[in-house]
Design a protein around this motif. Structure first.
Motif, mmCIF file in Angstrom:
data_model
loop_
_atom_site.group_PDB
_atom_site.id
_atom_site.type_symbol
_atom_site.label_atom_id
_atom_site.label_comp_id
_atom_site.label_asym_id
_atom_site.label_seq_id
_atom_site.Cartn_x
_atom_site.Cartn_y
_atom_site.Cartn_z
ATOM 1 N N UNK A 95 -9.529 1.661 7.735
ATOM 2 C CA UNK A 95 -8.103 1.765 8.023
ATOM 3 C C UNK A 95 -7.838 3.039 8.814
ATOM 4 N N UNK A 144 -12.088 1.494 2.671
ATOM 5 C CA UNK A 144 -11.802 0.876 1.379
ATOM 6 C C UNK A 144 -12.859 -0.162 1.034
ATOM 7 N N UNK A 170 5.749 -0.991 7.936
ATOM 8 C CA UNK A 170 5.973 0.243 7.178
ATOM 9 C C UNK A 170 7.442 0.347 6.810
ATOM 10 N N UNK A 173 -13.463 -2.333 4.305
ATOM 11 C CA UNK A 173 -12.480 -2.286 5.372
ATOM 12 C C UNK A 173 -12.315 -0.853 5.856
ATOM 13 N N UNK A 210 1.164 -5.130 3.878
ATOM 14 C CA UNK A 210 0.116 -5.777 4.660
ATOM 15 C C UNK A 210 0.059 -7.261 4.360
ATOM 16 N N UNK A 238 -4.482 -0.791 -1.228
ATOM 17 C CA UNK A 238 -3.500 -1.891 -1.306
ATOM 18 C C UNK A 238 -3.508 -2.561 -2.668
ATOM 19 N N UNK A 252 -6.527 -8.890 8.034
ATOM 20 C CA UNK A 252 -5.226 -8.264 7.832
ATOM 21 C C UNK A 252 -4.488 -8.039 9.145
ATOM 22 N N UNK A 253 -3.173 -8.000 9.045
ATOM 23 C CA UNK A 253 -2.339 -7.559 10.141
ATOM 24 C C UNK A 253 -2.185 -6.046 10.118
ATOM 25 N N UNK A 254 -1.401 -5.519 11.052
ATOM 26 C CA UNK A 254 -1.232 -4.070 11.158
ATOM 27 C C UNK A 254 -0.211 -3.528 10.173
ATOM 28 N N UNK A 255 0.513 -4.405 9.523
ATOM 29 C CA UNK A 255 1.414 -3.970 8.472
ATOM 30 C C UNK A 255 2.828 -3.679 8.943
ATOM 31 N N UNK A 309 0.849 -1.193 0.000
ATOM 32 C CA UNK A 309 0.000 0.000 0.000
ATOM 33 C C UNK A 309 0.883 1.241 0.000
ATOM 34 N N UNK A 334 3.501 0.658 2.963
ATOM 35 C CA UNK A 334 3.027 -0.209 4.038
ATOM 36 C C UNK A 334 2.784 -1.583 3.427
ATOM 37 N N UNK A 338 -5.429 5.546 11.270
ATOM 38 C CA UNK A 338 -4.069 6.041 11.014
ATOM 39 C C UNK A 338 -3.003 5.025 11.411
ATOM 40 N N UNK A 339 -3.346 4.082 12.273
ATOM 41 C CA UNK A 339 -2.383 3.057 12.683
ATOM 42 C C UNK A 339 -2.007 2.123 11.538
ATOM 43 N N UNK A 340 -2.854 2.040 10.526
ATOM 44 C CA UNK A 340 -2.522 1.249 9.347
ATOM 45 C C UNK A 340 -3.240 -0.076 9.211
ATOM 46 N N UNK A 341 -3.746 -0.629 10.286
ATOM 47 C CA UNK A 341 -4.395 -1.931 10.204
ATOM 48 C C UNK A 341 -5.681 -1.845 9.389
ATOM 49 N N UNK A 342 -5.917 -2.836 8.551
ATOM 50 C CA UNK A 342 -7.149 -2.931 7.774
ATOM 51 C C UNK A 342 -8.151 -3.728 8.602
#
Lengths: 116, 116
Positions: B39, B91, A112, B37, A90, A43, A107-110, A37, A88, B41-45
């Motif tokens: 998302x 998303x 970065x 989904x 994911x 993504x 999904x996981x938190x990714x 992403x 990012x 600001x932490x990034x996790x979907x």
């Protein structure tokens, strides 16, 4: 019950280096997918692993490779890093059986990645 | 190939009001799934809601509902009674239900900001 876990959460690399990102799927899930992403975008699918084999691949160069282990965890490797690889990353997991038609994809938190 | 279009790059909504996020899709496959989904600001979907192409009723999950209009190829998300914690990127995504895998195609996202 742990969800999808990824490591590391943040990392900085320089151009030309190599990076490995890791993912542990949700308990009971045997299929792992990786997505990239870029900032401000949705993504993009990189590839998917099931039974330790790459089952599907998106439009990414061979510099992007992966692996799945017998415990279903997975790694994403990127070689010869470019500035444009900053994103990012994911990881998503799902059950192969039934997951296709039930929406069970998490999904996981990714991770970065910043490439300088 | 599949395509997801989200035409609203960003929107404001007043706390406690409902908001509708638009999503249109394109595919020639008869069997597909539609996802939304969130998302932060932490990034996790964060998975919100799923609708299968053969589901007869619109999906609902708590304050989230999916307005599925198959003939128009739209899958709008409705968030009722907005809360400050709903501020995030949203998303829309889809997959084609095939044996080959569970690849998701994402739209570009809609940023929602809830005002107190």
């Amino acid at each position: 019950d742990a969800g999808v876990t990824q490591s590391p959460t943040h990392l900085i690399k320089t151009r030309g280096q190599q990076v490995t990102l890791r993912c542990s799927p949700k308990s009971g899930h045997d299929t792992v997918s990786w997505y990239q992403q870029a900032l401000g975008q949705g993504p993009q699918f990189i590839f998917q692993y099931y039974e330790e084999e790459e089952r599907q691949r998106g439009n990414f160069p061979d510099r992007f490779s992966g692996h799945q282990f017998p415990n279903y965890s997975s790694e994403l490797n990127v070689n010869a890093l470019l500035l444009g690889d900053s994103a990012l990353y994911l990881c998503a997991s799902s059950p192969q059986a039934g997951g296709l038609s039930t929406g069970e994809l998490f999904f996981g938190e990714g991770s970065r990645l910043t490439v300088l | 190939a599949q395509k997801i279009t989200q035409t609203q790059p960003g929107m404001f909504v007043q706390e406690k009001e409902a908001v509708t996020l638009d999503c249109t899709y394109d595919t020639s496959d008869p069997s597909y799934g539609l996802f939304w989904y969130k998302q932060p600001s932490s990034g996790e979907m964060i998975f919100l809601i799923y609708q299968g192409s053969y589901d007869q009723q619109n999906a609902t999950e708590g304050r989230y509902s999916l307005n599925f209009q198959k003939a128009r190829k739209s899958a709008n998300l409705v968030i009722s009674a907005s809360q400050l914690g709903d501020s995030a990127m949203y998303f829309c995504a889809m997959n084609v239900i095939k044996a080959a895998g569970n690849k998701l195609t994402f739209g570009g996202g809609t940023r929602v900001l809830v005002k107190p």
